[in-house]
Design a protein around this motif. Structure first.
Motif, PDB file in Angstrom:
ATOM      1  N   ASP A 128      27.810 -22.628  23.411  1.00 50.97           N
ATOM      2  CA  ASP A 128      29.252 -22.661  23.172  1.00 50.97           C
ATOM      3  C   ASP A 128      29.763 -21.391  22.505  1.00 50.97           C
ATOM      4  N   TYR A 129      28.962 -20.836  21.581  1.00 52.21           N
ATOM      5  CA  TYR A 129      29.430 -19.649  20.860  1.00 52.21           C
ATOM      6  C   TYR A 129      29.629 -18.441  21.779  1.00 52.21           C
ATOM      7  N   MET A 130      29.107 -18.512  23.012  1.00 44.36           N
ATOM      8  CA  MET A 130      29.292 -17.417  23.961  1.00 44.36           C
ATOM      9  C   MET A 130      30.713 -17.381  24.522  1.00 44.36           C
ATOM     10  N   GLY A 131      31.479 -18.434  24.287  1.00 46.61           N
ATOM     11  CA  GLY A 131      32.859 -18.439  24.760  1.00 46.61           C
ATOM     12  C   GLY A 131      32.970 -18.241  26.264  1.00 46.61           C
ATOM     13  N   PHE A 132      32.077 -18.852  27.009  1.00 48.06           N
ATOM     14  CA  PHE A 132      31.980 -18.665  28.455  1.00 48.06           C
ATOM     15  C   PHE A 132      33.168 -19.311  29.161  1.00 48.06           C
ATOM     16  N   ILE A 133      33.963 -18.500  29.860  1.00 50.53           N
ATOM     17  CA  ILE A 133      35.116 -19.006  30.609  1.00 50.53           C
ATOM     18  C   ILE A 133      35.114 -18.357  31.996  1.00 50.53           C
ATOM     19  N   VAL A 134      35.023 -19.190  33.035  1.00 55.79           N
ATOM     20  CA  VAL A 134      35.116 -18.688  34.403  1.00 55.79           C
ATOM     21  C   VAL A 134      36.584 -18.418  34.703  1.00 55.79           C
ATOM     22  N   LYS A 135      36.877 -17.248  35.264  1.00 57.72           N
ATOM     23  CA  LYS A 135      38.263 -16.831  35.477  1.00 57.72           C
ATOM     24  C   LYS A 135      38.732 -16.952  36.918  1.00 57.72           C
ATOM     25  N   ASN A 136      37.810 -17.174  37.857  1.00 57.79           N
ATOM     26  CA  ASN A 136      38.229 -17.296  39.249  1.00 57.79           C
ATOM     27  C   ASN A 136      37.781 -18.645  39.805  1.00 57.79           C
ATOM     28  N   GLN A 137      38.289 -18.975  40.977  1.00 57.38           N
ATOM     29  CA  GLN A 137      37.893 -20.220  41.643  1.00 57.38           C
ATOM     30  C   GLN A 137      36.461 -20.070  42.134  1.00 57.38           C
ATOM     31  N   ILE A 138      35.637 -21.071  41.856  1.00 55.69           N
ATOM     32  CA  ILE A 138      34.251 -21.018  42.318  1.00 55.69           C
ATOM     33  C   ILE A 138      33.939 -22.266  43.127  1.00 55.69           C
TER      34      ILE A 138
END
Length: 149
Positions: free
Chosen positions: A33-43
């Motif tokens: 969680d601390y990596m702040g992982f956010i996908v920004k495009n449609q996958i």
């Protein structure tokens, strides 16, 4: 360049294991969680060669970094490769191998990477990058154990 290898036994069949790991939508689930992982495009539900995944991570002091990964090779139920196209590394080549064995699946990750900035990159690797990469893989191994109990 640096190379790290991780092996993990997953107590499930090759189909179930492959279905989980070949879905880009599951990447967040096995990332700290601390990596702040956010996908920004449609996958899509399943990866394919040429798939580009754009995301943001905050691995150090909550500073956001944009990262684009391309899935460069996929052989169904055997392996896939992701390579950084844009991001913090000079080179990032991550192989994910899957092999059906008695009682489950043996997964092997082979990560080959290089940092930018020459000598400064080597210092950064020694001071925190190597341990951070290892920590991320250790987290993933624990999450995989929880998911595939």
């Amino acid at each position: 360049m640096y190379q790290i290898r991780y092996k993990q036994f997953v107590p499930t069949d090759i189909d179930t294991c492959w279905d989980f790991f070949s879905s880009p939508k599951n990447l967040k689930e096995i990332t700290p969680d601390y990596m702040g992982f956010i996908v920004k495009n449609q996958i899509p539900e399943k990866m394919y060669e040429g798939l580009m995944i754009e995301y943001t991570v905050t691995p150090i002091m909550k500073i956001p970094m944009n990262w684009i990964t391309e899935i460069t090779h996929v052989t169904d139920k055997r392996y896939f490769v992701d390579e950084q196209r844009k991001g913090p590394y000079k080179i990032w080549h991550h192989e994910h191998h899957f092999k059906a064995v008695e009682g489950g699946v043996e997964m092997e990750d082979i990560l080959t990477y290089e940092l930018p900035l020459g000598f400064l990159g080597k210092i950064a690797h020694t001071m925190f990058v190597k341990s951070k990469v290892q920590e991320i893989f250790e987290y993933r191994n624990k999450k995989v154990e929880e998911i595939f109990k």
